[in-house]
Motif scaffolding. Sequence first.
Motif, short mmCIF file in Angstrom:
data_model
loop_
_atom_site.label_atom_id
_atom_site.label_comp_id
_atom_site.label_asym_id
_atom_site.label_seq_id
_atom_site.Cartn_x
_atom_site.Cartn_y
_atom_site.Cartn_z
N SER A 85 0.89 -1.17 0.06
CA SER A 85 -0.16 -0.25 0.08
C SER A 85 0.88 1.12 -0.04
O SER A 85 0.54 2.24 0.17
N PRO A 105 -4.22 -9.22 -1.38
CA PRO A 105 -5.40 -10.04 -2.02
C PRO A 105 -6.44 -9.27 -2.52
O PRO A 105 -6.80 -8.34 -1.66
N GLN A 110 -13.81 -6.55 -6.55
CA GLN A 110 -12.89 -5.58 -6.56
C GLN A 110 -12.38 -5.45 -8.07
O GLN A 110 -12.18 -4.42 -8.67
N GLY B 50 1.04 -13.44 -0.47
CA GLY B 50 -0.01 -12.97 -1.54
C GLY B 50 -1.01 -14.08 -2.04
O GLY B 50 -2.38 -14.00 -2.06
N ALA B 53 -3.27 -15.70 0.53
CA ALA B 53 -4.43 -15.09 0.81
C ALA B 53 -5.44 -15.00 -0.30
O ALA B 53 -6.64 -15.22 0.01
N MET B 54 -5.10 -15.07 -1.49
CA MET B 54 -6.13 -15.16 -2.57
C MET B 54 -6.91 -16.50 -2.43
O MET B 54 -8.00 -16.49 -2.85
N PHE B 55 -6.28 -17.58 -2.07
CA PHE B 55 -6.87 -18.80 -2.13
C PHE B 55 -7.44 -19.22 -0.85
O PHE B 55 -7.83 -20.37 -0.36
N ALA B 135 -6.68 -0.22 2.75
CA ALA B 135 -5.52 0.08 1.90
C ALA B 135 -5.47 1.46 1.70
O ALA B 135 -4.14 1.87 1.40
N ALA B 285 -14.29 -0.38 -3.55
CA ALA B 285 -14.25 -0.52 -2.18
C ALA B 285 -12.69 -1.06 -1.87
O ALA B 285 -12.50 -2.14 -2.10
N PRO B 286 -12.14 -0.10 -0.97
CA PRO B 286 -10.82 -0.91 -0.61
C PRO B 286 -11.13 -2.02 0.56
O PRO B 286 -12.05 -2.19 1.04
N SER B 287 -10.28 -3.22 0.24
CA SER B 287 -10.44 -4.50 0.85
C SER B 287 -9.81 -4.02 2.36
O SER B 287 -8.83 -3.67 2.40
N VAL B 289 -8.61 -5.72 4.43
CA VAL B 289 -7.86 -6.80 4.92
C VAL B 289 -6.39 -6.29 5.40
O VAL B 289 -6.06 -5.18 5.10
N ALA B 291 -3.24 -4.96 5.65
CA ALA B 291 -2.12 -4.59 4.64
C ALA B 291 -0.82 -5.03 5.11
O ALA B 291 -0.59 -5.21 6.38
N THR B 292 0.04 -5.04 4.25
CA THR B 292 1.27 -5.32 4.49
C THR B 292 2.00 -4.17 5.11
O THR B 292 1.63 -2.94 4.91
#
Lengths: 121, 706, 156
Positions: A85, A105, A110, B50, B53-55, B135, B285-287, B289, B291-292
Amino acid sequence: MATILTVDDSPSMRQMIRMTLEPAGHSVIEAGDGAQGLAKAQASRPDMVITDLNMPVMNGLDLIRALRKQPTLTGLPIVFLTTESSDGAKQEAKSAGATGWITKPFVPAQLLAVVGKLVRS
Amino acid sequence: MSFADATAVFRQEASELLEVLEGTLLDLGLRPHDKDLVDTAFRALHTIKGSGAMFGFDKVAAFTHEFETAFDRVRKGEIVPTQELIAVALAAKDYIRALIETPDETDTIIGDAILGDLTQFVAPRAATAEPTATATVAAPMQANRPAGWKLYLEFEQHVLRNGSNPLDLLEDLCKLGPCFAVPLTDAIPLLDEIEPEDCYLKWDVTLHCDCDRSAIDDVFMFVCDEMKLRMTPLTQTDVAPQVVSLGQDMVVQNALIQDVDVQDEPAVTVVVEAPAIVPEQGPVAPSPVAATPAELATPAAAKVRREEPKRSDERAVATVRVQAERLDELMDRVGELVIAQARLSQLAATSADLSIKMIAEEIERLAGSLRDTTMGARMVPIGSLFGRFRRLVHDLSRDLGKPVEFVTSGEDTELDKTMIECLADPLVHLIRNAIDHGIEDTAARTAAGKTESGRIELQAVHSGAQVLVTVRDNGGGLNTARIRAKAEEQGLIAPGATLSDSDIHQFLFHPGFSTAQTISALSGRGVGMDVVKRTIENMRGSIDLSTRPGQGTTVTLRLPLTLAIIEGLLIRVGEGRYIIPLSAVEECVELTPEDQRSRGRSFLNVRGSLVPFLRLRELLHVNAAADPHQKTIIISTGECRVGLVADQIIGSHQTVIKSLSKLHSDVTIFSGATILGDGTAALILDVAQLVALAQAKAEKQMNEAA
Amino acid sequence: MSIAHKQDSSAATDRALQVVMIGLGEEKFALEAELVREIIDPVPVTKVAGARAFVPSVINVRGNVIPLADLRTRFGMPVADASVDTRIVVVELKIDNEPVLVGLTADKVYEVTEIVRTDVQQTPRVGMHWRPEFIRFITKWHEEFVIVPNIERILN
């Protein structure tokens, strides 16, 4: 609907993108690195490109720069995937010519929203 | 492809990345100052996080995130990794693997413990950036929202080139509520100066919506750096909208607005009618989640190809992923093709038609080439297996407190891919044995004047038609006396019986046999060597032991190059036809008249040297009269030469190997079968067995003569 | 002729059992249809030296080299020459938990039919060595005695 080129060295990521976009009626072309991505963009003239940044052979930033040099691809929406970010990465990509970004992710909605935002028929 | 398939791709990917990670960490242990290794490790972690998290592998993503944060000091070069740190990192890698493979059985306590350890070694670590909720920066919620906004939009000239379209953005704005946009044309240059791809228009927009700043920021999120955006809230008293609809055809893109006189004041009011829908928050919409934490963009990842044995030098070899089953199918088809082609060749040989003969030859050439290429596709360098063992040796050495040097060679030696997997367990077992039982502890070694660190050598090399894989240790060697004692104890040998040392060593392969004084957690249960032997023999291979007391033991595995297709020599013994693998054939000689006559002799005289031989007629129970001119085929297994006497040598025959069924597993002189051109089955002689038989017979005869 | 269906296995219960009726020597044997993969005409046979007596050779069936078993040796029956009626019945068995294809020589193949296990007095026959473990049960079919062999046992 739209033809979207996804460039990422992670097959599972490309898979995810495909599985999100195809049911929405888009068609998806894949490339595994920046060089492939450039070649396919030139050949297929997609409506949008989604690219990762860290890739072998040619990374995302170089790909974006190269795409922006193509006269036939002016105005092509290019979105990059980023886990950061941080403004640094976004700045870099934007100065390279990216249109927008998606953070990883991502939730399928989105991705579809960004596509909808940037690809208008 | 279903979601399940995509997850499978992720697992595969993660598995490979974890392998890379392990190797990199091990290398880091040897070269702690190598920055590239740290970067490689980080990239691997990053990708796993990354994709994880996607899966839906949230635990994986979360743990990896924490791990990355903790390891960050190493990455920044602030601390140099120690062996303990590497060990913890390896444990973390294992934990991640467990989270992916058996998520339900993996306790998060382990993960917490690992992170705790990591913190210790890395303390004081960089403060973890608190995972931010979104994010993008969330604008402070305004207590009382305005009735709308007045906006001034001015874009950079080149905004269109980068794929953004102000018109689209205006449309998005209007999704928030009824809005009016007035283009400001004062910046449009004269026609001959206009760049068609540049944007010269600006807008004043009045937006009636019950939304806050962030909704508007969202619309412009991608272009916020390439525009000026000024927002002022509207109050309730601002002008109500007058709806005048205009067509959407105003193409602003190339600024050639027919109706506008570029010199005039802006007079055109463009009204974009808002669709009657509830204003959305914004298209993106920002997720929410985690963030890193702020990280620098990692450099281009160097992807390690699956087949690449050396991590440090990346070669861009183009590879394609193919599902293993497809390769197997391909192999089967090629096999069938080879069989059919053999029949064709046979038919063509008897035909008088020249063109058919020519085509048959061509097809033979093509089939052979296809066969070679396909077989090549199945060949995988054994190095991919060796890599795993480094970790094993590292852990064992640490657990047992015995420093061990692990040396490998011949990583490039290629084996059929099906064999590689079957070899893994046996080799693990042999290596474990070598470290557990072979290498003595440090005290014993120093007392014996040996180097403190033991050494395990793993080597693979081609030898004729075989691959030789050896596991060699410089430990104490096999204790023949103890093996013998144990065998007697188990009633396997009669106390007074005379047996050679190598015979005694064979008892190690007896099920349930173990001379270990103590059964360690690792080995000593006696459930090992017999399984190893069986596995190797199932691959049509053989296993040999050789040892030097006080100096070490070498275990040699001999394996055929491929399980699939071989080039064979077709021979006839009596009525039956048999195949000898051509790679084992050295030469063919005619039996001399004296050799013919001898019945009791066991050696042939081949150009002066004595070669033990077998009469295949006897071995294969052939009763009919022998052909007058018998032929001898000299075969070898690398070290020993043996002669096989047959009635006729028919010719060469390339063939697909078919395994014999279990019902014939007791017949050890045959290693398999094949299908000849006429459709009948022919048995393939097992060269190793025949050599052993011939030698045993010759020895026996010599002993009797003595 | 090829039998491609699998059936619910009906163990030796009173339910009907689908079988392939074959003749071997003087006797009739009923092979469970669910084991039978195909029935083929005789093909050239390759002898396997050193094999056990009941699996003396191998044959090629569709590119697979499978053992050809002779049940006669297991039942102490004399070996007979092949006749015009001889067939090979290819069955699939589980040996050590793995599927194995085996060919069985039959002097004659009668038909696919249903038999029911009924209580039958096991009459010892003269001139034949019975091994009870090789036989699942004996039943009657059209007034004749039919042996239902335990093929897995026989071949193991």
